[in-house]
Scaffold this motif. Structure first.
Motif, PDB file in Angstrom:
ATOM      1  N   ASN A  61      -3.784   4.025  -2.254  1.00 21.24           N
ATOM      2  CA  ASN A  61      -3.538   2.664  -2.734  1.00 21.24           C
ATOM      3  C   ASN A  61      -4.513   1.639  -2.172  1.00 21.24           C
ATOM      4  N   LYS A  98      -0.645   8.281   0.788  1.00 15.76           N
ATOM      5  CA  LYS A  98      -0.381   7.303  -0.269  1.00 15.76           C
ATOM      6  C   LYS A  98      -1.023   5.956   0.051  1.00 15.76           C
ATOM      7  N   LYS A 129       3.427   1.692  -2.234  1.00 13.18           N
ATOM      8  CA  LYS A 129       4.068   1.853  -3.538  1.00 13.18           C
ATOM      9  C   LYS A 129       3.821   3.270  -4.038  1.00 13.18           C
ATOM     10  N   PHE A 144       0.812  -1.212   0.000  1.00 14.64           N
ATOM     11  CA  PHE A 144       0.000   0.000   0.000  1.00 14.64           C
ATOM     12  C   PHE A 144       0.847   1.264   0.000  1.00 14.64           C
TER      13      PHE A 144
END
Length: 62
Positions: free
Chosen positions: A30, A26, A12, A10
């Motif tokens: 994700n 982020k 990336k 999650f």
């Protein structure tokens, strides 16, 4: 509880170094579940140099 390894998928696309708010944002983008988001919101608010630094924090190792 989500493991540090599971959390990595999650995270990336995080541009390191990154602070807690960028990491949480982020993870949400994700598709991280609420449990992981809450866990990430509890890590210290500092600059993280990369995924390994976050993994250490999540696993409780310093």
């Amino acid at each position: 509880m989500t493991t540090a390894i599971e959390a990595q998928k999650f995270l990336k696309g995080v541009d390191y170094p990154a602070d807690r708010s960028a990491i949480v944002k982020k993870a949400k983008e994700n598709g991280a579940d609420e449990t992981l988001v809450q866990t990430l919101e509890k890590i210290p608010d500092r600059q993280y140099s990369g995924p390994n630094a976050i993994s250490k924090e999540l696993s409780g190792k310093s």
